[in-house]
Structures are given as C-alpha cells and as structure tokens.
Design a protein around this motif. Sequence first.
Motif, PDB file in Angstrom:
ATOM      1  N   TYR A  14       0.374  45.765 -86.730  1.00 58.56           N
ATOM      2  CA  TYR A  14      -0.856  46.560 -86.766  1.00 58.56           C
ATOM      3  C   TYR A  14      -2.059  45.868 -86.140  1.00 58.56           C
ATOM      4  O   TYR A  14      -3.064  46.518 -85.860  1.00 58.56           O
ATOM      5  CB  TYR A  14      -1.163  47.001 -88.203  1.00 58.56           C
ATOM      6  CG  TYR A  14      -0.220  48.084 -88.647  1.00 58.56           C
ATOM      7  CD1 TYR A  14      -0.344  49.382 -88.167  1.00 58.56           C
ATOM      8  CD2 TYR A  14       0.852  47.803 -89.496  1.00 58.56           C
ATOM      9  CE1 TYR A  14       0.543  50.384 -88.539  1.00 58.56           C
ATOM     10  CE2 TYR A  14       1.743  48.793 -89.869  1.00 58.56           C
ATOM     11  CZ  TYR A  14       1.582  50.082 -89.386  1.00 58.56           C
ATOM     12  OH  TYR A  14       2.478  51.070 -89.736  1.00 58.56           O
TER      13      TYR A  14
ATOM     14  N   ARG B  36      -2.981  47.285 -82.878  1.00 64.57           N
ATOM     15  CA  ARG B  36      -3.280  48.703 -83.025  1.00 64.57           C
ATOM     16  C   ARG B  36      -4.655  48.931 -83.643  1.00 64.57           C
ATOM     17  O   ARG B  36      -5.136  50.063 -83.701  1.00 64.57           O
ATOM     18  CB  ARG B  36      -2.179  49.383 -83.849  1.00 64.57           C
ATOM     19  CG  ARG B  36      -0.866  49.493 -83.074  1.00 64.57           C
ATOM     20  CD  ARG B  36       0.318  49.827 -83.955  1.00 64.57           C
ATOM     21  NE  ARG B  36       1.508  50.151 -83.150  1.00 64.57           N
ATOM     22  CZ  ARG B  36       2.307  49.257 -82.585  1.00 64.57           C
ATOM     23  NH1 ARG B  36       2.070  47.971 -82.759  1.00 64.57           N
ATOM     24  NH2 ARG B  36       3.350  49.630 -81.871  1.00 64.57           N
ATOM     25  N   GLN B  37      -5.274  47.849 -84.146  1.00 63.99           N
ATOM     26  CA  GLN B  37      -6.614  47.965 -84.732  1.00 63.99           C
ATOM     27  C   GLN B  37      -7.689  47.297 -83.884  1.00 63.99           C
ATOM     28  O   GLN B  37      -8.875  47.415 -84.181  1.00 63.99           O
ATOM     29  CB  GLN B  37      -6.627  47.357 -86.142  1.00 63.99           C
ATOM     30  CG  GLN B  37      -5.802  48.162 -87.137  1.00 63.99           C
ATOM     31  CD  GLN B  37      -6.133  47.795 -88.571  1.00 63.99           C
ATOM     32  OE1 GLN B  37      -7.148  47.168 -88.852  1.00 63.99           O
ATOM     33  NE2 GLN B  37      -5.276  48.187 -89.489  1.00 63.99           N
TER      34      GLN B  37
ATOM     35  N   ALA C  82       4.049  49.787 -97.140  1.00 64.00           N
ATOM     36  CA  ALA C  82       3.977  50.205 -95.743  1.00 64.00           C
ATOM     37  C   ALA C  82       2.657  50.922 -95.477  1.00 64.00           C
ATOM     38  O   ALA C  82       2.191  51.715 -96.297  1.00 64.00           O
ATOM     39  CB  ALA C  82       5.144  51.121 -95.413  1.00 64.00           C
ATOM     40  N   VAL C  83       2.063  50.642 -94.342  1.00 69.79           N
ATOM     41  CA  VAL C  83       0.826  51.323 -93.944  1.00 69.79           C
ATOM     42  C   VAL C  83       1.110  52.795 -93.657  1.00 69.79           C
ATOM     43  O   VAL C  83       0.319  53.669 -93.993  1.00 69.79           O
ATOM     44  CB  VAL C  83       0.216  50.637 -92.694  1.00 69.79           C
ATOM     45  CG1 VAL C  83      -0.959  51.434 -92.143  1.00 69.79           C
ATOM     46  CG2 VAL C  83      -0.219  49.210 -93.037  1.00 69.79           C
ATOM     47  N   GLU C  84       2.248  53.059 -93.036  1.00 67.69           N
ATOM     48  CA  GLU C  84       2.663  54.427 -92.727  1.00 67.69           C
ATOM     49  C   GLU C  84       3.968  54.720 -93.463  1.00 67.69           C
ATOM     50  O   GLU C  84       5.042  54.353 -92.987  1.00 67.69           O
ATOM     51  CB  GLU C  84       2.870  54.594 -91.224  1.00 67.69           C
ATOM     52  CG  GLU C  84       1.638  54.314 -90.384  1.00 67.69           C
ATOM     53  CD  GLU C  84       1.957  54.315 -88.899  1.00 67.69           C
ATOM     54  OE1 GLU C  84       1.999  55.415 -88.304  1.00 67.69           O
ATOM     55  OE2 GLU C  84       2.174  53.222 -88.339  1.00 67.69           O
ATOM     56  N   PRO C  85       3.884  55.370 -94.631  1.00 67.79           N
ATOM     57  CA  PRO C  85       5.092  55.625 -95.429  1.00 67.79           C
ATOM     58  C   PRO C  85       6.192  56.337 -94.640  1.00 67.79           C
ATOM     59  O   PRO C  85       7.382  56.069 -94.846  1.00 67.79           O
ATOM     60  CB  PRO C  85       4.571  56.497 -96.578  1.00 67.79           C
ATOM     61  CG  PRO C  85       3.130  56.102 -96.710  1.00 67.79           C
ATOM     62  CD  PRO C  85       2.666  55.823 -95.316  1.00 67.79           C
ATOM     63  N   GLU C  86       5.781  57.224 -93.714  1.00 69.88           N
ATOM     64  CA  GLU C  86       6.800  57.944 -92.945  1.00 69.88           C
ATOM     65  C   GLU C  86       7.580  57.005 -92.033  1.00 69.88           C
ATOM     66  O   GLU C  86       8.774  57.205 -91.780  1.00 69.88           O
ATOM     67  CB  GLU C  86       6.161  59.072 -92.121  1.00 69.88           C
ATOM     68  CG  GLU C  86       5.132  58.647 -91.099  1.00 69.88           C
ATOM     69  CD  GLU C  86       3.718  58.466 -91.652  1.00 69.88           C
ATOM     70  OE1 GLU C  86       2.783  58.394 -90.840  1.00 69.88           O
ATOM     71  OE2 GLU C  86       3.558  58.371 -92.899  1.00 69.88           O
ATOM     72  N   LEU C  87       6.922  55.945 -91.556  1.00 71.43           N
ATOM     73  CA  LEU C  87       7.607  54.957 -90.719  1.00 71.43           C
ATOM     74  C   LEU C  87       8.606  54.150 -91.540  1.00 71.43           C
ATOM     75  O   LEU C  87       9.628  53.688 -91.030  1.00 71.43           O
ATOM     76  CB  LEU C  87       6.594  54.027 -90.050  1.00 71.43           C
ATOM     77  CG  LEU C  87       7.133  52.994 -89.055  1.00 71.43           C
ATOM     78  CD1 LEU C  87       7.895  53.673 -87.912  1.00 71.43           C
ATOM     79  CD2 LEU C  87       6.004  52.138 -88.501  1.00 71.43           C
TER      80      LEU C  87
ATOM     81  N   GLU D  69      10.341  55.302 -94.054  1.00 77.33           N
ATOM     82  CA  GLU D  69      11.438  56.120 -94.574  1.00 77.33           C
ATOM     83  C   GLU D  69      12.770  55.652 -94.002  1.00 77.33           C
ATOM     84  O   GLU D  69      12.888  55.401 -92.808  1.00 77.33           O
ATOM     85  CB  GLU D  69      11.207  57.599 -94.230  1.00 77.33           C
ATOM     86  CG  GLU D  69      10.146  58.255 -95.092  1.00 77.33           C
ATOM     87  CD  GLU D  69       9.943  59.721 -94.736  1.00 77.33           C
ATOM     88  OE1 GLU D  69      10.790  60.268 -94.000  1.00 77.33           O
ATOM     89  OE2 GLU D  69       8.937  60.298 -95.166  1.00 77.33           O
TER      90      GLU D  69
END
Length: 371
Positions: free
Chosen positions: A16, A19-20, A168-173, A175
């Motif tokens: 990340y 990405r920031q 996780a920062v992005e829970p969908e990632l 999964e």
Amino acid sequence: MSPALFDGTTAEDEYYLPRQLSKEVYEARIKIHRSEYITERDFVTIKSMGMEAVRIPVPYFIFGDREPFIGCIEELDKAFNWAETYGLQVLIDLHTAPLSQNGFDNGGISGVCKWAKHPEEVEFVLTVLERLAKRYGTRKGLWGIEVLNEPITENMWKTMNVQERYPAVEPELAEGSGPVTIEFLKEFYKAAYERIRAHMPEEKYFVIHDGFELKAWKGFMQEAKYKNVVLDTHQYLMVAEANGCEQTIEAYVNYIREHFQKDIEEMEEYFPVICGEWCLFNSLACGWDTKGGQSVLNGLDGEVKSAVTAEEKKQIYEAVAKAQLEAWNSGSGYFYWSYKLLTDTVNTSGWIGWDSWDLGRCVDFGWFPRA
C-alpha cells in the motif's frame, strides 16, 4: 523495520505504500532508504561482531518487473561485493510472493494469503528464483538461496490468528485467503530445486523453510539427487508465549531446551537445521504481557514505562541468549532477526523492549555475547 518510510500514510506494508504516495515521492523515499539503511560500514560491523554470514531478504519484484514497485537488484549486487570484500557469506532469502505466502505485514500485504492458489504467480516466483540463481549461483560470496520465507501452514495460521492480527485493508482482496498446505510446499520445493540447481553448483546450499512445522519434513528430499538441502526453522519466544510458555526466565530456558533444542536435534538426522530467525524479545523483559508480541501497547493506554530495571533486563536477555545459542548450535547455525531496527525506543511510546530485535543494540548493551 524503518517506520519513517511510512510517515504520512496509513500503509502498514509495502503493497500500500506506493498506492498512497505519488510516484515521485515513493521513488524518492525508497531510493533514499535503500542508500542509507544498509551500507558498506554495516558489513564491516557485522564482521567485527564475529558473524560469518548475512541472510538478505529480497522481494519478488527485485528485478523491477512488477509495477508499481521498484526493483533492487543493484542493491543486492553491492551487498555481494561488500560481503566478498569482508569475508562474509550471503544467504539470499526470497521474503515475499505476489498475494503473499503468509498474510503477515512483512509478507508484503497484510491479511492476504493467496499466492499458492494462483498457478501463474507460483510460476512467477520460480522464475525469480531461477534468475537469482543464474546471477549469483557461482559467486564466491553465495552461501545459498532460501526458496521462500515463512510460508504459513495451518497450525501457525491459527496460532497467529493472521487475519485479525493483520487486518486486510481491502477485505474483498483478502477473500479466499488461507494457509498453505505441506503437500503444496513439498511439490513447490522440488520444482524450485530443479530450477535453482540448473544454475547453482551443488556445493552451495538450497534452503527450505519448515512452514512452522519443523518435524513434518522427516524423509523429505532424502534421495541422493538432492544435494546440500538445509532446513530453516524460525523460533521466537513470543510464539512460545502464545503456546502457553510462562513468562519467567526458568520457563523460557526450559521451553528452549525441551522444544527448540530437542526438535532441532531430532531433525538433524535428516537435514542440517538452521534457525534462520530468532531474537531475544520476550514479554518478561518488556515488563508486561505482550500477548505473544501481538502489538506494541496491547491495549495499554498512555505512556508506558517498563517495570523492569536495566540490570534485570540484562539478566533476562543474557539467560535466554545463552539457552537459545546452545539450542541453535545443537543444529547447524543461526541468523539473528534482525541486524538493524530503526525504531526510537526512547522517544516513541510503547516500544519498550523492542530494541531486542536489533542485534547491534543487543551486542552494544551486552545482552548478546560477542564471538
């Protein structure tokens, strides 16, 4: 390892960070960090400590072919030149894999562990290992190549409670994340051996991590065609605490002897066993229960001062250092994690005790014996 690198962001891992930050700021920070964090002087210092080898963690994007990350092969070239100049050996440790092999922050992306479920990424990692072997396989300074750092198997996945400890920062990632199986690792290690040995002579070491299951590797790669295979195990007192070890000097020493040392001696019948990561860190020396090193403050509010005096801390560290070194020397050696940690344990609240992750400080404070 270097918290200032993440200043001004909420990133807790390398995925990340770019990405920031803008591309320009990210590149500037990384380049400054790499030029200053480890230099020629550090190799001189390591040699002066009596050490013989360095384990150098590298990312899967070392060759600069995975945007937005910046490659770092030139830094590894420099490290080899320094090591060879000062009489040190290098163990190249592939420390991260795309989509992570463990879900740890040091695995590159917190809370995500899906690498083993993506055949194209497994193949990519094999090509990285192949290229590393081709570039360094015949270098005088090469001790060996470690295939992959800390792929996590089922028991440690549960013990570490990975997805709560490293949300996780992005829970969908995240999964579909889960532990890596021993069966997968065995096939991966065999494939990696073929790729690496094509470019690395048999006298150099091929190192596999135990996936936190040291005794699961009995009988593996024992055939005559597998030469100089070394088994790496990582043993930390904070994991011993998580497994129920009492937080006293006596309990630590007994645990080290009854678990770490006995298990290593048992597995030495099959492989040379190294403890590729360990340190002096423990809750007793911090002055409070760190819940297995789970967080810095562990829910404690405000400024926290250690209840342990400097002399008491020294006694604790000397005792666990002696016991651990005896355990590792019953095997085939060790690497301390880590040589350097850029954390201000004096001015930054909550970091009491964490200087024990820094070998240089441990030596300077007299906690760790000079060779």
